[in-house]
Design a protein around this motif. Structure first.
Motif, PDB file in Angstrom:
ATOM      1  N   ALA A 176       0.829  -1.203   0.000  1.00 40.37           N
ATOM      2  CA  ALA A 176       0.000   0.000   0.000  1.00 40.37           C
ATOM      3  C   ALA A 176       0.867   1.259   0.000  1.00 40.37           C
ATOM      4  CB  ALA A 176      -0.935  -0.023   1.202  1.00 40.37           C
ATOM      5  N   ASP A 177       1.917   1.279   0.825  1.00 33.90           N
ATOM      6  CA  ASP A 177       2.789   2.456   0.869  1.00 33.90           C
ATOM      7  C   ASP A 177       3.573   2.614  -0.420  1.00 33.90           C
ATOM      8  OD1 ASP A 177       1.895   3.217   3.266  1.00 33.90           O
ATOM      9  OD2 ASP A 177       3.727   2.856   4.409  1.00 33.90           O
ATOM     10  N   SER A 178       3.943   1.495  -1.059  1.00 34.42           N
ATOM     11  CA  SER A 178       4.652   1.580  -2.335  1.00 34.42           C
ATOM     12  C   SER A 178       3.758   2.219  -3.395  1.00 34.42           C
ATOM     13  CB  SER A 178       5.080   0.187  -2.784  1.00 34.42           C
ATOM     14  OG  SER A 178       5.991  -0.390  -1.870  1.00 34.42           O
ATOM     15  N   LYS A 179       2.491   1.776  -3.430  1.00 34.96           N
ATOM     16  CA  LYS A 179       1.559   2.377  -4.390  1.00 34.96           C
ATOM     17  C   LYS A 179       1.371   3.866  -4.091  1.00 34.96           C
ATOM     18  CE  LYS A 179      -1.107  -1.791  -5.423  1.00 34.96           C
ATOM     19  NZ  LYS A 179      -2.431  -2.451  -5.327  1.00 34.96           N
ATOM     20  N   ARG A 180       1.288   4.197  -2.803  1.00 38.46           N
ATOM     21  CA  ARG A 180       1.110   5.606  -2.440  1.00 38.46           C
ATOM     22  C   ARG A 180       2.334   6.421  -2.836  1.00 38.46           C
ATOM     23  NH1 ARG A 180       2.072   8.621   2.307  1.00 38.46           N
ATOM     24  NH2 ARG A 180       0.647  10.417   2.494  1.00 38.46           N
ATOM     25  N   ALA A 181       3.527   5.867  -2.619  1.00 40.08           N
ATOM     26  CA  ALA A 181       4.747   6.583  -3.000  1.00 40.08           C
ATOM     27  C   ALA A 181       4.779   6.814  -4.500  1.00 40.08           C
ATOM     28  CB  ALA A 181       5.973   5.783  -2.554  1.00 40.08           C
ATOM     29  N   TYR A 182       4.402   5.794  -5.265  1.00 38.34           N
ATOM     30  CA  TYR A 182       4.383   5.928  -6.727  1.00 38.34           C
ATOM     31  C   TYR A 182       3.371   6.984  -7.157  1.00 38.34           C
ATOM     32  CZ  TYR A 182       3.842   4.639 -11.637  1.00 38.34           C
ATOM     33  OH  TYR A 182       3.762   4.671 -12.999  1.00 38.34           O
ATOM     34  N   SER A 183       2.184   6.966  -6.528  1.00 36.15           N
ATOM     35  CA  SER A 183       1.139   7.933  -6.876  1.00 36.15           C
ATOM     36  C   SER A 183       1.590   9.357  -6.557  1.00 36.15           C
ATOM     37  CB  SER A 183      -0.150   7.595  -6.130  1.00 36.15           C
ATOM     38  OG  SER A 183      -1.144   8.558  -6.385  1.00 36.15           O
ATOM     39  N   LEU A 184       2.187   9.535  -5.375  1.00 37.74           N
ATOM     40  CA  LEU A 184       2.659  10.864  -5.003  1.00 37.74           C
ATOM     41  C   LEU A 184       3.770  11.333  -5.952  1.00 37.74           C
ATOM     42  CD1 LEU A 184       2.752  10.426  -1.126  1.00 37.74           C
ATOM     43  CD2 LEU A 184       1.171  11.863  -2.425  1.00 37.74           C
ATOM     44  N   ALA A 185       4.654  10.415  -6.312  1.00 42.22           N
ATOM     45  CA  ALA A 185       5.731  10.786  -7.230  1.00 42.22           C
ATOM     46  C   ALA A 185       5.165  11.167  -8.594  1.00 42.22           C
ATOM     47  CB  ALA A 185       6.719   9.625  -7.370  1.00 42.22           C
ATOM     48  N   GLN A 186       4.159  10.415  -9.065  1.00 45.53           N
ATOM     49  CA  GLN A 186       3.529  10.770 -10.332  1.00 45.53           C
ATOM     50  C   GLN A 186       2.945  12.184 -10.282  1.00 45.53           C
ATOM     51  OE1 GLN A 186       0.755   7.531 -11.169  1.00 45.53           O
ATOM     52  NE2 GLN A 186       1.884   7.151 -13.058  1.00 45.53           N
ATOM     53  N   ARG A 187       2.279  12.498  -9.150  1.00 47.91           N
ATOM     54  CA  ARG A 187       1.702  13.832  -9.010  1.00 47.91           C
ATOM     55  C   ARG A 187       2.779  14.909  -9.069  1.00 47.91           C
ATOM     56  NH1 ARG A 187      -0.667  15.526  -3.337  1.00 47.91           N
ATOM     57  NH2 ARG A 187       1.582  15.695  -3.036  1.00 47.91           N
ATOM     58  N   ASP A 188       3.899  14.636  -8.386  1.00 51.00           N
ATOM     59  CA  ASP A 188       5.001  15.607  -8.408  1.00 51.00           C
ATOM     60  C   ASP A 188       5.523  15.806  -9.825  1.00 51.00           C
ATOM     61  OD1 ASP A 188       4.708  15.809  -5.707  1.00 51.00           O
ATOM     62  OD2 ASP A 188       6.345  14.417  -5.229  1.00 51.00           O
ATOM     63  N   VAL A 189       5.637  14.694 -10.573  1.00 49.68           N
ATOM     64  CA  VAL A 189       6.152  14.796 -11.941  1.00 49.68           C
ATOM     65  C   VAL A 189       5.169  15.561 -12.817  1.00 49.68           C
ATOM     66  CG1 VAL A 189       6.767  13.458 -13.996  1.00 49.68           C
ATOM     67  CG2 VAL A 189       7.578  12.740 -11.738  1.00 49.68           C
ATOM     68  N   GLU A 190       3.859  15.265 -12.683  1.00 51.59           N
ATOM     69  CA  GLU A 190       2.865  15.955 -13.489  1.00 51.59           C
ATOM     70  C   GLU A 190       2.837  17.446 -13.174  1.00 51.59           C
ATOM     71  OE1 GLU A 190      -0.789  13.987 -12.878  1.00 51.59           O
ATOM     72  OE2 GLU A 190      -0.230  12.185 -13.998  1.00 51.59           O
ATOM     73  N   ASN A 191       2.974  17.795 -11.892  1.00 54.29           N
ATOM     74  CA  ASN A 191       3.000  19.219 -11.529  1.00 54.29           C
ATOM     75  C   ASN A 191       4.236  19.924 -12.087  1.00 54.29           C
ATOM     76  OD1 ASN A 191       0.631  18.950 -10.162  1.00 54.29           O
ATOM     77  ND2 ASN A 191       1.575  18.694  -8.141  1.00 54.29           N
ATOM     78  N   SER A 192       5.294  19.149 -12.316  1.00 55.47           N
ATOM     79  CA  SER A 192       6.521  19.764 -12.843  1.00 55.47           C
ATOM     80  C   SER A 192       6.411  20.081 -14.318  1.00 55.47           C
ATOM     81  CB  SER A 192       7.705  18.818 -12.625  1.00 55.47           C
ATOM     82  OG  SER A 192       7.605  17.692 -13.489  1.00 55.47           O
ATOM     83  N   TRP A 193       5.346  19.547 -15.000  1.00 56.17           N
ATOM     84  CA  TRP A 193       5.185  19.854 -16.417  1.00 56.17           C
ATOM     85  C   TRP A 193       4.936  21.336 -16.655  1.00 56.17           C
ATOM     86  CZ3 TRP A 193       1.312  15.295 -17.198  1.00 56.17           C
ATOM     87  CH2 TRP A 193       2.035  14.093 -17.257  1.00 56.17           C
ATOM     88  N   GLU A 194       4.315  22.045 -15.736  1.00 51.85           N
ATOM     89  CA  GLU A 194       3.992  23.462 -15.917  1.00 51.85           C
ATOM     90  C   GLU A 194       4.892  24.296 -15.020  1.00 51.85           C
ATOM     91  OE1 GLU A 194      -0.055  24.385 -15.597  1.00 51.85           O
ATOM     92  OE2 GLU A 194      -0.718  22.658 -16.745  1.00 51.85           O
ATOM     93  N   ARG A 195       6.061  24.610 -15.518  1.00 45.83           N
ATOM     94  CA  ARG A 195       7.023  25.384 -14.724  1.00 45.83           C
ATOM     95  C   ARG A 195       6.828  26.869 -15.001  1.00 45.83           C
ATOM     96  NH1 ARG A 195       9.929  21.477 -17.115  1.00 45.83           N
ATOM     97  NH2 ARG A 195      10.794  22.944 -18.614  1.00 45.83           N
ATOM     98  N   PRO A 196       6.942  27.698 -14.005  1.00 48.60           N
ATOM     99  CA  PRO A 196       6.857  29.144 -14.241  1.00 48.60           C
ATOM    100  C   PRO A 196       8.039  29.626 -15.079  1.00 48.60           C
ATOM    101  CG  PRO A 196       7.610  28.696 -12.017  1.00 48.60           C
ATOM    102  CD  PRO A 196       7.224  27.363 -12.587  1.00 48.60           C
ATOM    103  N   ARG A 197       7.818  30.752 -15.749  1.00 50.44           N
ATOM    104  CA  ARG A 197       8.900  31.313 -16.559  1.00 50.44           C
ATOM    105  C   ARG A 197      10.101  31.639 -15.678  1.00 50.44           C
ATOM    106  NH1 ARG A 197       7.613  33.204 -21.629  1.00 50.44           N
ATOM    107  NH2 ARG A 197       5.402  33.073 -22.213  1.00 50.44           N
ATOM    108  N   SER A 198      11.234  31.418 -16.182  1.00 52.01           N
ATOM    109  CA  SER A 198      12.458  31.727 -15.427  1.00 52.01           C
ATOM    110  C   SER A 198      12.712  33.226 -15.455  1.00 52.01           C
ATOM    111  CB  SER A 198      13.645  30.957 -16.034  1.00 52.01           C
ATOM    112  OG  SER A 198      13.864  31.396 -17.352  1.00 52.01           O
TER     113      SER A 198
END
Length: 807
Positions: free
Chosen positions: A703-725
């Motif tokens: 269960a924790d492995s699945k949760r870690a994977y899900s949280l990591a996926q969310r972090d990666v998806e949020n990184s797709w929209e980076r603010p302008r430098s």
């Protein structure tokens, strides 16, 4: 094609014209056309429509798909679908027409707004008369793969929802969606929409034509209900009136019948009372008085009902009053029924007394004649040498009964006198039958006495044989085995002696020609000899049972030893899977079997006890073996389950670890912490020997492995929209980071998004901008129009509002 890709799509196109500010529109709004249409209605037309709806049944038709309130195409509501439909129904109570749709993806459309427009074109029930969106429609669509949702609405709700739509999505719905609670988010969103339009839309224009139509419908329905109710009440009142009148007629007829019967019965009682004793007359007089009391009470109650409001023919009486009147008349009928029963009882008594009076003289004469005939026959039998003591006794009893009958009749107690006269007749009949049986009885006695005499030596011989058997049993076997036959020999000898006495009595009675008495003594003697034989048979049967037990005891002990050995072998082989208490049970079985062996070594063993102990040991060993096998098999299943859970947990842990390592720059601490917890559970599970504990720990690790994977996926998806430098703003060269290879949603020509692609921020959002609360808007949030695909002319739309955003 999926059902959410417009299987009901109809052909045709809409007109093209200039769009109004903020969306697609036309010169004449749906609400304006609605009021112009309503002004042409008249009360007569509305009344005709109401009557047509009420009186003309319509054929049932299947509900078109576009008219369905909720369609869960993505399957995210599950068992909460009923609650979502209830929330839709609650919102529609506020005047809205609601449609909720969930889809897996809006592909191949460019965005969710374009998908909604196409869906609206294909849904007749979503459109007003001018082909534009209905003014009171509210549409909510959720696209699962793109994590986007949208809310669109007609112009009736623009003022209320334009400033609240995005807030409802981001603040009310998306916190639920982020936790995977889609049904809760939709229910909360629908509830907030209902609150907003209720709070701000109280001052809406009243549709007087619709109100008039509703009032007409209510009036007609009320009239129909009143007519039906009045008819039912009339029918009910008529039925109760008929029942009350029938009860009244029954009561009147019953009173007349009982009164007439009582007058005749009183005359009979007066006549009969003079012929019998006061004791016999008393029940007749009491029964007559009871009947008179009941009929008088019934007459009084009938009269009172007639002089009050109890006349069922009164047209002013209602169903409740008539029901009460029927019950009162039925009480009278019940009293009359009891009076008739009392009258019948008196008549039966009078008939019995009259029959006793009329038949007594004839009965006495018949008994005297029969008694004289039997006496003559008795004297003749005595002259032939027969003893008739038994017959004389019966005749004497008959004379005494006849004397008693005459005494009772002299006291006018005819009923009792008749009974004693009948008893006298029965005694005479038995005496006559005994005289007829005397010759036959003599022959029976002449045969029975020698038979009894010859049987006595046979029983004595059986007793001697039984004594020898008993002596052998008592010498070879334990006392506990032959305690049940102790005293059988003495009892048998006593019965033989009593049979000899009965034989002597039978001989004496036969010598005096008392054949009946002799046969009674012979029967008694034979019964005693039969009892003695039964006692001896018990001794013989016990000897057989002891020999059988003596032969079977060693076999039972050997079989128990073998079963015990098999149980020990199985327990030793799988000792760690089997509880210790089973070993204790098996040791107890061994002790019982040893006790059985020890019993056989005694000088006078109890073979019954040895067999019982060995059998109990055998059964106990069998039970232990069955339970041991069951526990071992259960342990095997647990080990298999533990191995399966370990495999799945290891796989999920490996997936999460590799994914986090591959995307380490953007994965946050929460996902890493979940991964660390999973690794700790795996290490702890590998160390523990308890199967239940291992399964639990591996399950938590998975269960924790699945949760870690899900949280990591969310972090990666949020990184797709980076603010302008800041370098871009300052004019310095921008450092372009290579895209992260992530398999994301969407379709290529083969139905899958290829490796190495990145997700665009969606239409309507410039690069580097962000939507409130971190979610990205994909169009139509502020301009009440939504987005459309490139390359075509703008489509003419009515004034509408809404749009979509992602969570």
């Amino acid at each position: 094609m999926r059902f959410d890709e417009f299987p009901w799509r109809r052909g045709g196109t809409r007109g093209v014209g200039p769009a109004e500010e903020g969306g697609r529109g036309s010169v004449r709004t749906p609400r304006t056309q609605h009021y112009s249409q309503a002004r042409r209605w008249t009360p007569a037309v509305a009344l005709a429509l109401v009557v047509f709806i009420i009186l003309i049944p319509t054929a049932s038709m299947a509900q078109p798909v576009d008219e369905m309130k909720v369609i869960d195409g993505a399957g995210i509501f599950g068992s909460d679908l009923d609650e979502v439909e209830a929330a839709v129904a609650e919102l529609e109570k506020r005047g809205a027409e609601v449609r909720v749709r969930t889809i897996t993806t809006y592909s191949p459309y460019a965005n969710l707004d374009q998908y909604e427009l196409q869906l609206e074109d294909a849904s007749p029930s979503w459109q007003g008369q001018d082909g534009n969106i209905k003014n009171n429609l509210i549409v909510m669509i959720i696209a699962l793969n793109e994590t986007e949702s949208g809310i669109w609405y007609g112009d009736e709700w623009i003022d209320e929802l334009n400033g609240n739509r995005l807030r409802i999505q981001t603040d009310t719905m998306y916190p639920h969606f982020s936790e995977g609670d889609y049904s809760g988010g939709v229910i909360a969103g629908l509830g907030e929409i209902g609150r907003v339009i209720s709070a701000q839309g109280q001052a809406g224009t009243i549709d007087w034509t619709l109100l008039l139509a509703v009032l007409i419908i209510v009036a007609v329905a009320a009239a129909v209900v009143f007519i039906l109710w009045h008819r039912r009440q009339s029918a009910k009142r008529s039925a109760w009136r008929q029942r009350a009148m029938l009860a009244k007629q029954t009561a009147a007829a019953g009173i007349n019948e009982v009164l007439e019967a009582n007058r005749m019965l009183e005359i009979k009682v007066d006549v009969t009372e003079k012929k019998v004793s006061p004791q016999e007359a008393a029940p007749m007089r009491d029964g007559l008085q009871k009947a008179a009391t009941l009929v008088n009470r019934s007459s009084l109650a009938y009269s009172e009902l007639g002089h009050s409001a109890g006349n069922p023919e009164n047209p002013k009486l209602g169903a409740i009053e008539l029901e009460h009147i029927e019950k009162e008349y039925l009480k009278i009928v019940s009293d009359l029924r009891e009076a008739k029963e009392a009258t019948k009882d008196v008549e039966d008594r009078i008939a019995a007394v009259q029959q006793a009076i009329d038949g007594y003289s004839l009965k006495v004469a018949d008994v005297n004649a029969s008694m004289e005939a039997v006496s003559v026959k008795e004297r003749a039998m005595q002259a032939e040498g027969y003893r008739t003591t038994y017959v004389s006794k019966l005749l004497s009893d008959g004379r005494e009964a006849l004397t008693r009958a005459q005494e009772l009749v002299s006291q006018k107690r005819y009923t009792e006198g008749r009974k004693f006269a009948e008893q006298a007749g029965e005694h005479v009949q038995r005496a006559s039958k005994a005289l007829e049986e005397l010759p036959r009885k003599k022959g029976e006695v002449d045969t029975a006495i020698p038979a009894l005499e010859s049987r006595i030596p046979q029983v004595k011989s059986a007793i001697v044989e039984g004594r020898n058997i008993f002596d052998n049993i008592s010498n070879e076997y334990a006392e506990s085995t032959w305690r049940s036959i102790r005293g059988n020999g003495t009892e048998a000898e006593n019965r033989v002696n009593w049979a000899i006495d009965a034989l002597n009595d039978a001989r004496e009675m036969a010598a005096e020609s008392d054949w009946h008495g002799a046969m009674e003594m012979v029967g008694k003697g034979n019964g005693l000899l039969s009892e003695a034989e039964t006692l001896m048979r018990s001794i013989q049967q016990l000897e057989k049972d002891l020999l059988t037990a003596r032969q079977d005891a060693p076999k039972e002990i050997s079989a128990a030893s073998e079963d015990i050995a098999r149980a020990w072998e199985y327990i030793d082989r799988y000792d760690e899977d089997i509880r210790e208490s089973l070993e204790d049970d098996l040791r107890a079985a061994e002790r019982k079997n040893e006790a059985a062996k020890a019993e056989l070594t005694l000088t006078q063993p109890d073979h019954f006890k040895a067999c019982e102990l060995a059998r109990q040991a055998n059964e106990a060993a069998d039970r232990v073996l069955v339970q041991a096998r069951s526990e071992h098999e259960a342990a095997e299943r647990q080990r298999a389950k533990a191995a399966s859970v370990r495999r799945d947990a290891s796989a999920q842990l490996s997936i999460a670890r590799e994914y986090i390592d591959d995307h380490s720059p953007v994965v946050k601490e929460e996902a890493r912490r979940a991964l660390k917890n999973a690794e700790g559970y795996v290490r702890e599970a590998e160390r523990t020997a308890d199967l239940e504990g291992r399964i639990s720990l591996f399950t938590r690790a998975e269960a924790d492995s699945k949760r870690a994977y899900s949280l990591a996926q969310r972090d990666v998806e949020n990184s797709w929209e980076r603010p302008r430098s800041t370098s871009e703003e300052s004019g310095m060269p921008e450092i372009v980071w290579p895209p992260i290879p992530v398999p994301g949603p969407g379709r290529s020509s083969t139905g899958r998004q290829p490796w190495g692609t990145t997700r665009s921020p969606g239409p309507g959002i410039p690069p580097g901008s962000s939507s409130p609360s971190g979610w990205k808007a994909t169009g139509g949030s502020a301009n009440r129009g939504g987005s459309s695909s490139w390359g075509g002319s703008p489509v003419k739309r009515g004034r509408r509002g809404g749009g979509s955003s992602g969570w």
